[in-house]
Design a protein around this motif. Sequence first.
Motif, PDB file in Angstrom:
ATOM      1  N   PHE A  61       0.796  -1.213   0.000  1.00  0.00           N
ATOM      2  CA  PHE A  61       0.000   0.000   0.000  1.00  0.00           C
ATOM      3  C   PHE A  61       0.836   1.274   0.000  1.00  0.00           C
ATOM      4  CE2 PHE A  61      -2.669  -3.182   2.377  1.00  0.00           C
ATOM      5  CZ  PHE A  61      -3.408  -3.524   1.264  1.00  0.00           C
ATOM      6  N   HIS A  62       2.132   1.144  -0.255  1.00  0.00           N
ATOM      7  CA  HIS A  62       2.984   2.324  -0.419  1.00  0.00           C
ATOM      8  C   HIS A  62       2.882   2.770  -1.883  1.00  0.00           C
ATOM      9  CE1 HIS A  62       4.515   1.927   3.598  1.00  0.00           C
ATOM     10  NE2 HIS A  62       5.009   0.731   3.363  1.00  0.00           N
ATOM     11  N   TYR A  63       1.735   3.300  -2.244  1.00  0.00           N
ATOM     12  CA  TYR A  63       1.461   3.623  -3.638  1.00  0.00           C
ATOM     13  C   TYR A  63       2.480   4.603  -4.223  1.00  0.00           C
ATOM     14  CZ  TYR A  63      -3.182   1.719  -2.474  1.00  0.00           C
ATOM     15  OH  TYR A  63      -4.223   0.940  -2.066  1.00  0.00           O
ATOM     16  N   ASP A  64       2.896   5.574  -3.398  1.00  0.00           N
ATOM     17  CA  ASP A  64       3.804   6.599  -3.918  1.00  0.00           C
ATOM     18  C   ASP A  64       5.106   5.975  -4.422  1.00  0.00           C
ATOM     19  OD1 ASP A  64       4.308   5.874  -1.241  1.00  0.00           O
ATOM     20  OD2 ASP A  64       5.375   7.732  -0.842  1.00  0.00           O
ATOM     21  N   LYS A  65       5.575   4.939  -3.744  1.00  0.00           N
ATOM     22  CA  LYS A  65       6.834   4.311  -4.138  1.00  0.00           C
ATOM     23  C   LYS A  65       6.662   3.465  -5.401  1.00  0.00           C
ATOM     24  CE  LYS A  65       8.226   4.318   0.691  1.00  0.00           C
ATOM     25  NZ  LYS A  65       8.964   5.569   0.530  1.00  0.00           N
ATOM     26  N   ILE A  66       5.534   2.755  -5.487  1.00  0.00           N
ATOM     27  CA  ILE A  66       5.264   1.937  -6.673  1.00  0.00           C
ATOM     28  C   ILE A  66       5.068   2.831  -7.897  1.00  0.00           C
ATOM     29  CG2 ILE A  66       3.626   0.317  -7.711  1.00  0.00           C
ATOM     30  CD1 ILE A  66       3.069  -0.680  -4.815  1.00  0.00           C
ATOM     31  N   ILE A  67       4.296   3.907  -7.722  1.00  0.00           N
ATOM     32  CA  ILE A  67       4.054   4.842  -8.824  1.00  0.00           C
ATOM     33  C   ILE A  67       5.365   5.482  -9.269  1.00  0.00           C
ATOM     34  CG2 ILE A  67       2.938   7.024  -9.457  1.00  0.00           C
ATOM     35  CD1 ILE A  67       0.656   6.134  -7.468  1.00  0.00           C
ATOM     36  N   GLY A  68       6.189   5.881  -8.288  1.00  0.00           N
ATOM     37  CA  GLY A  68       7.493   6.470  -8.612  1.00  0.00           C
ATOM     38  C   GLY A  68       8.366   5.531  -9.410  1.00  0.00           C
ATOM     39  N   CYS A  69       8.288   4.251  -9.111  1.00  0.00           N
ATOM     40  CA  CYS A  69       9.045   3.235  -9.828  1.00  0.00           C
ATOM     41  C   CYS A  69       8.659   3.206 -11.312  1.00  0.00           C
ATOM     42  CB  CYS A  69       8.734   1.877  -9.204  1.00  0.00           C
ATOM     43  SG  CYS A  69      10.170   0.916  -8.815  1.00  0.00           S
ATOM     44  N   TYR A  70       7.355   3.193 -11.560  1.00  0.00           N
ATOM     45  CA  TYR A  70       6.873   3.155 -12.937  1.00  0.00           C
ATOM     46  C   TYR A  70       7.191   4.457 -13.672  1.00  0.00           C
ATOM     47  CZ  TYR A  70       4.411  -1.292 -12.642  1.00  0.00           C
ATOM     48  OH  TYR A  70       4.116  -2.633 -12.538  1.00  0.00           O
ATOM     49  N   GLN A  71       7.100   5.581 -12.965  1.00  0.00           N
ATOM     50  CA  GLN A  71       7.422   6.855 -13.587  1.00  0.00           C
ATOM     51  C   GLN A  71       8.889   6.914 -13.987  1.00  0.00           C
ATOM     52  OE1 GLN A  71       6.059   9.539 -10.515  1.00  0.00           O
ATOM     53  NE2 GLN A  71       4.099   9.888 -11.547  1.00  0.00           N
ATOM     54  N   LYS A  72       9.729   6.342 -13.161  1.00  0.00           N
ATOM     55  CA  LYS A  72      11.164   6.311 -13.454  1.00  0.00           C
ATOM     56  C   LYS A  72      11.453   5.480 -14.701  1.00  0.00           C
ATOM     57  CE  LYS A  72      15.582   5.033 -11.316  1.00  0.00           C
ATOM     58  NZ  LYS A  72      16.226   4.453 -10.102  1.00  0.00           N
ATOM     59  N   ASN A  78       3.810   9.024 -19.212  1.00  0.00           N
ATOM     60  CA  ASN A  78       3.221   7.757 -19.651  1.00  0.00           C
ATOM     61  C   ASN A  78       2.568   6.969 -18.516  1.00  0.00           C
ATOM     62  OD1 ASN A  78       3.960   7.955 -22.419  1.00  0.00           O
ATOM     63  ND2 ASN A  78       6.070   7.452 -21.844  1.00  0.00           N
ATOM     64  N   VAL A  79       2.557   7.530 -17.325  1.00  0.00           N
ATOM     65  CA  VAL A  79       1.979   6.829 -16.174  1.00  0.00           C
ATOM     66  C   VAL A  79       0.773   7.612 -15.657  1.00  0.00           C
ATOM     67  CG1 VAL A  79       2.371   5.962 -13.839  1.00  0.00           C
ATOM     68  CG2 VAL A  79       4.217   5.836 -15.539  1.00  0.00           C
ATOM     69  N   SER A  80      -0.370   6.976 -15.661  1.00  0.00           N
ATOM     70  CA  SER A  80      -1.602   7.595 -15.153  1.00  0.00           C
ATOM     71  C   SER A  80      -2.090   6.826 -13.931  1.00  0.00           C
ATOM     72  CB  SER A  80      -2.704   7.583 -16.221  1.00  0.00           C
ATOM     73  OG  SER A  80      -2.285   8.311 -17.360  1.00  0.00           O
ATOM     74  N   VAL A  81      -2.634   7.555 -12.977  1.00  0.00           N
ATOM     75  CA  VAL A  81      -3.146   6.938 -11.757  1.00  0.00           C
ATOM     76  C   VAL A  81      -4.644   7.221 -11.657  1.00  0.00           C
ATOM     77  CG1 VAL A  81      -2.992   6.830  -9.243  1.00  0.00           C
ATOM     78  CG2 VAL A  81      -0.917   7.226 -10.602  1.00  0.00           C
ATOM     79  N   LEU A  82      -5.438   6.153 -11.593  1.00  0.00           N
ATOM     80  CA  LEU A  82      -6.881   6.288 -11.461  1.00  0.00           C
ATOM     81  C   LEU A  82      -7.302   5.837 -10.067  1.00  0.00           C
ATOM     82  CD1 LEU A  82      -8.129   4.821 -14.871  1.00  0.00           C
ATOM     83  CD2 LEU A  82      -7.327   7.129 -14.346  1.00  0.00           C
ATOM     84  N   LEU A  83      -8.397   6.387  -9.602  1.00  0.00           N
ATOM     85  CA  LEU A  83      -8.892   6.047  -8.270  1.00  0.00           C
ATOM     86  C   LEU A  83     -10.048   5.062  -8.361  1.00  0.00           C
ATOM     87  CD1 LEU A  83      -8.953   9.596  -6.635  1.00  0.00           C
ATOM     88  CD2 LEU A  83      -7.131   7.883  -6.532  1.00  0.00           C
TER      89      LEU A  83
END
Length: 199
Positions: A61-72, A78-83
Motif C-alpha cells: 500500500f505504499h502507492y507513492d513508491k510503486i508509482i514512482g518506480c513506474y514513472q522512473k 506515460n503513467v496515469s493513476v486512477l482512483l
Amino acid sequence: IFATFGPAKIVIVIREQAAMIESVYRYYVQAGGVLRIQEFLYSRSSPGVDRLGNRKIFSRFHYDKIIGCYQKLFGMENVSVLLYETLEKEGGLAFVLEFLNAIGARSSSLDIRSGDQVNSSISYPGAVVGRMINQFVPTDFNEPLFWRNLSWIDHGVLFRNTVRFLDRYFLQKIFSERQFTDQKKKWLPPLYSGEAIAC
C-alpha cells in the motif's frame, strides 16, 4: 513490463488504503480465514506476516513508491493513476472514460450500461458470522482440532449457501456501513512511509 514491451502507457488503479485493507480482510474471511483483523495484520500466524514478523501486507500500500518506480521506468507522462473510488461513486462509464483518456483512446462509440455489482464483498456482520463458522470447518487457513473429520465439506459451497445467503437477505441490513477499520484506527500504521521499493 518494460523489459518485454519497452515504452508503454501505464495505468495504475489505487484504492484508499484503509478501504483496501478492509476489502482484503473480508476476502480472507470468505476464503476461510479465522483471524480477527488485528491478528490478520500483525500476528505471525497471518498469511500477511512472514516468519520474521515483517508485515508484508503493508508494503503493497505504499502507492507513492510503486508509482514512482513506474514513472522512473516509463516516464511521468506515460503513467496515469486512477482512483477506485471513481468507479464506486461515479459509475463504470466515468471510470472507463477516464481510463481511455489515460491511454489516449477514443470513446465516441462507447455503450456501457450499469448492472449488478460483480464480486461484491460480504458485509461487516457477514464477515463476523463467516469467521465464526470458519473456526469449525477445515479450510486452507484453518484446521480445527476437533473437527478434522469434516474435511469432506466444501468450504466454498458451504459459505455460499449459508453466509452469502444470510448476508444478502438479512445481515447486510444490519450495520451495513460499518467497517472493521472503523474501530480505533490507532492500530493501523502510517501507510505512506517505509523502505524504498527496488525498481
